[in-house]
Write a protein that holds these residues in place. Structure first.
Motif, PDB file in Angstrom:
ATOM      1  N   GLU A   5       0.684  -1.135  -0.067  1.00  0.00           N
ATOM      2  CA  GLU A   5      -0.025   0.161  -0.029  1.00  0.00           C
ATOM      3  C   GLU A   5       0.873   1.297   0.128  1.00  0.00           C
ATOM      4  OE1 GLU A   5      -0.905  -2.697   1.900  1.00  0.00           O
ATOM      5  OE2 GLU A   5      -2.294  -3.088   0.222  1.00  0.00           O
ATOM      6  N   CYS A   6       2.199   0.907   0.353  1.00  0.00           N
ATOM      7  CA  CYS A   6       2.950   2.341   0.511  1.00  0.00           C
ATOM      8  C   CYS A   6       3.723   2.526  -1.010  1.00  0.00           C
ATOM      9  CB  CYS A   6       4.418   2.193   1.336  1.00  0.00           C
ATOM     10  SG  CYS A   6       4.023   1.825   2.831  1.00  0.00           S
ATOM     11  N   ILE A   7       3.111   1.764  -1.984  1.00  0.00           N
ATOM     12  CA  ILE A   7       3.580   1.755  -3.391  1.00  0.00           C
ATOM     13  C   ILE A   7       2.601   2.732  -4.047  1.00  0.00           C
ATOM     14  CG2 ILE A   7       4.551   0.890  -5.572  1.00  0.00           C
ATOM     15  CD1 ILE A   7       5.393  -1.277  -3.884  1.00  0.00           C
ATOM     16  N   LYS A   8       2.759   3.762  -4.744  1.00  0.00           N
ATOM     17  CA  LYS A   8       1.928   4.604  -5.379  1.00  0.00           C
ATOM     18  C   LYS A   8       2.458   4.689  -7.047  1.00  0.00           C
ATOM     19  CE  LYS A   8      -0.183   5.200  -1.693  1.00  0.00           C
ATOM     20  NZ  LYS A   8      -1.660   4.526  -1.372  1.00  0.00           N
ATOM     21  N   ASN A   9       1.491   4.237  -8.118  1.00  0.00           N
ATOM     22  CA  ASN A   9       1.934   4.303  -9.450  1.00  0.00           C
ATOM     23  C   ASN A   9       1.419   5.712 -10.110  1.00  0.00           C
ATOM     24  OD1 ASN A   9       2.297   4.254 -12.084  1.00  0.00           O
ATOM     25  ND2 ASN A   9       2.328   1.864 -11.969  1.00  0.00           N
ATOM     26  N   TYR A  10       2.008   6.681 -10.254  1.00  0.00           N
ATOM     27  CA  TYR A  10       1.516   7.912 -11.046  1.00  0.00           C
ATOM     28  C   TYR A  10       1.586   7.923 -12.428  1.00  0.00           C
ATOM     29  CZ  TYR A  10       1.644   9.544  -6.104  1.00  0.00           C
ATOM     30  OH  TYR A  10       1.417   9.687  -4.572  1.00  0.00           O
ATOM     31  N   GLY A  11       2.040   6.799 -13.014  1.00  0.00           N
ATOM     32  CA  GLY A  11       2.039   6.670 -14.245  1.00  0.00           C
ATOM     33  C   GLY A  11       3.654   6.868 -15.019  1.00  0.00           C
ATOM     34  N   PHE A  85       6.721  -4.425 -11.506  1.00  0.00           N
ATOM     35  CA  PHE A  85       6.212  -5.519 -10.775  1.00  0.00           C
ATOM     36  C   PHE A  85       6.740  -5.294  -9.203  1.00  0.00           C
ATOM     37  CE2 PHE A  85       6.154  -7.297 -14.857  1.00  0.00           C
ATOM     38  CZ  PHE A  85       5.410  -8.515 -14.544  1.00  0.00           C
ATOM     39  N   SER A  86       5.752  -5.541  -8.491  1.00  0.00           N
ATOM     40  CA  SER A  86       5.653  -5.291  -7.105  1.00  0.00           C
ATOM     41  C   SER A  86       5.015  -6.530  -6.212  1.00  0.00           C
ATOM     42  CB  SER A  86       4.977  -4.035  -6.526  1.00  0.00           C
ATOM     43  OG  SER A  86       3.727  -3.897  -6.687  1.00  0.00           O
ATOM     44  N   ARG A  87       5.976  -6.909  -5.309  1.00  0.00           N
ATOM     45  CA  ARG A  87       5.500  -8.129  -4.518  1.00  0.00           C
ATOM     46  C   ARG A  87       5.989  -7.969  -3.060  1.00  0.00           C
ATOM     47  NH1 ARG A  87       3.440  -8.581  -8.688  1.00  0.00           N
ATOM     48  NH2 ARG A  87       3.349 -10.355  -9.969  1.00  0.00           N
ATOM     49  N   VAL A  97       9.349  -6.036   0.708  1.00  0.00           N
ATOM     50  CA  VAL A  97       8.662  -5.547  -0.207  1.00  0.00           C
ATOM     51  C   VAL A  97       9.430  -5.182  -1.431  1.00  0.00           C
ATOM     52  CG1 VAL A  97       7.234  -3.458  -1.269  1.00  0.00           C
ATOM     53  CG2 VAL A  97       6.756  -4.585   0.973  1.00  0.00           C
ATOM     54  N   LEU A  98       9.282  -5.718  -2.803  1.00  0.00           N
ATOM     55  CA  LEU A  98      10.035  -5.434  -3.916  1.00  0.00           C
ATOM     56  C   LEU A  98       9.391  -4.802  -4.989  1.00  0.00           C
ATOM     57  CD1 LEU A  98      11.449  -9.280  -4.396  1.00  0.00           C
ATOM     58  CD2 LEU A  98      12.460  -7.352  -3.466  1.00  0.00           C
ATOM     59  N   LEU A  99      10.102  -3.649  -5.485  1.00  0.00           N
ATOM     60  CA  LEU A  99       9.773  -3.074  -6.759  1.00  0.00           C
ATOM     61  C   LEU A  99      10.820  -3.273  -7.849  1.00  0.00           C
ATOM     62  CD1 LEU A  99       7.775  -1.330  -8.233  1.00  0.00           C
ATOM     63  CD2 LEU A  99       9.077   0.570  -7.445  1.00  0.00           C
ATOM     64  N   PHE A 128      14.173  -2.264  -6.111  1.00  0.00           N
ATOM     65  CA  PHE A 128      14.101  -1.516  -5.082  1.00  0.00           C
ATOM     66  C   PHE A 128      13.981  -2.816  -3.934  1.00  0.00           C
ATOM     67  CE2 PHE A 128      13.303   1.910  -7.652  1.00  0.00           C
ATOM     68  CZ  PHE A 128      13.604   2.849  -7.022  1.00  0.00           C
ATOM     69  N   ILE A 129      14.328  -3.057  -2.819  1.00  0.00           N
ATOM     70  CA  ILE A 129      14.278  -3.996  -1.764  1.00  0.00           C
ATOM     71  C   ILE A 129      14.006  -3.230  -0.637  1.00  0.00           C
ATOM     72  CG2 ILE A 129      15.135  -6.088  -0.617  1.00  0.00           C
ATOM     73  CD1 ILE A 129      16.978  -6.317  -3.076  1.00  0.00           C
ATOM     74  N   PHE A 130      12.886  -3.578  -0.136  1.00  0.00           N
ATOM     75  CA  PHE A 130      12.625  -2.761   1.360  1.00  0.00           C
ATOM     76  C   PHE A 130      12.395  -3.991   2.279  1.00  0.00           C
ATOM     77  CE2 PHE A 130      10.923  -0.162  -2.139  1.00  0.00           C
ATOM     78  CZ  PHE A 130      11.699   1.046  -1.816  1.00  0.00           C
ATOM     79  N   ILE A 131      13.009  -3.869   3.499  1.00  0.00           N
ATOM     80  CA  ILE A 131      13.045  -4.821   4.265  1.00  0.00           C
ATOM     81  C   ILE A 131      12.311  -4.456   5.873  1.00  0.00           C
ATOM     82  CG2 ILE A 131      14.405  -6.521   5.762  1.00  0.00           C
ATOM     83  CD1 ILE A 131      16.508  -6.456   3.368  1.00  0.00           C
ATOM     84  N   ASN A 132      11.445  -5.137   6.112  1.00  0.00           N
ATOM     85  CA  ASN A 132      10.893  -4.736   7.478  1.00  0.00           C
ATOM     86  C   ASN A 132      11.658  -5.438   8.544  1.00  0.00           C
ATOM     87  OD1 ASN A 132       8.478  -2.989   6.782  1.00  0.00           O
ATOM     88  ND2 ASN A 132       7.835  -4.802   5.950  1.00  0.00           N
TER      89      ASN A 132
END
Length: 226
Positions: A5-11, A85-87, A97-99, A128-132
């Protein structure tokens, strides 16, 4: 906590907005290296994009979109953000979270690139790799190294060729990678390939990057369903 939900696609760009600064290490165009950043941008540009000063142009772009220059990490690519691709992956007390965007038009074999002349191109693999979790600097950098190994593995399996050398590409000439941790939650002292964190990153990124590369291949062959 970073979630999808932290990922926002603005085109024309995708933004990942954290609630607070994250410990970050990257090879991004804007704010590379080590630091603490809260906003992360993956921007698409036209294949003809070659400004006189790309760094300054990126700064002006970020400012125009309301992102503070000292709190933002930014990359660019010629890949349309509709192919991003985000997962989200979770294993025990740690989640990732990956983008990923994958463009392969300027694939390069780094072991052969010294022998050839390469024209500038915007085909890029951005990761992009985001680690909690809570990572030491050592774990952060080791996990980033695992990500690079994954990239090379995926390109080898998909037989992506450096057109100059005719050999398997190891990446593209303009790849960027960013890894960031919330510094909250499960502690990871190390992030190498046989650690819990490194193997987790390896598995998650392998699945996500493979999908991105397959989508790129399908698109170039005119069979993309995206």
């Amino acid at each position: 906590m970073i979630t999808l939900e932290c990922i926002k696609n603005y085109g024309e760009f995708i933004a990942i907005e954290a609630n607070e600064p994250m410990r970050t290490f990257s090879s991004a165009m804007h704010n590379p290296g080590y630091g603490h950043y809260q906003y992360f941008i993956n921007r698409t540009v036209d294949k003809s994009y070659f400004p006189q000063d790309a760094h300054e142009e990126m700064k002006q772009f970020l400012l125009s979109k309301g992102f503070p220059l000292d709190k933002t990490v930014a990359m660019m690519t010629a890949v349309d953000m509709k192919f991003a691709f985000s997962r989200f992956y979770e294993e025990g007390e740690t989640s990732i979270v990956l983008l990923v965007t994958a463009g392969l038009s300027n694939a390069v074999d780094v072991t052969k690139s010294h022998a050839y002349s390469y024209k500038p191109a915007n085909g890029t693999i951005n990761i992009f790799i985001f680690i909690n979790g809570y990572l030491t600097d050592e774990a952060l950098i080791q996990a980033l190294c695992c990500a690079i190994e994954v990239k090379t593995k995926v390109l080898a399996e998909r037989n992506i060729i450096d057109s100059n050398s005719g050999t398997i590409a190891t990446g593209t000439s303009t790849d960027s990678v960013c890894i960031a941790s919330t510094q909250k939650g499960e502690f990871h002292e190390y992030g190498g390939s046989i650690t819990k964190l490194g193997s987790f990153v390896g598995k998650a990124l392998y699945e996500t990057l493979t999908m991105a590369v397959d989508e790129y291949i399908a698109y170039t062959k005119g069979i993309s369903k995206t």
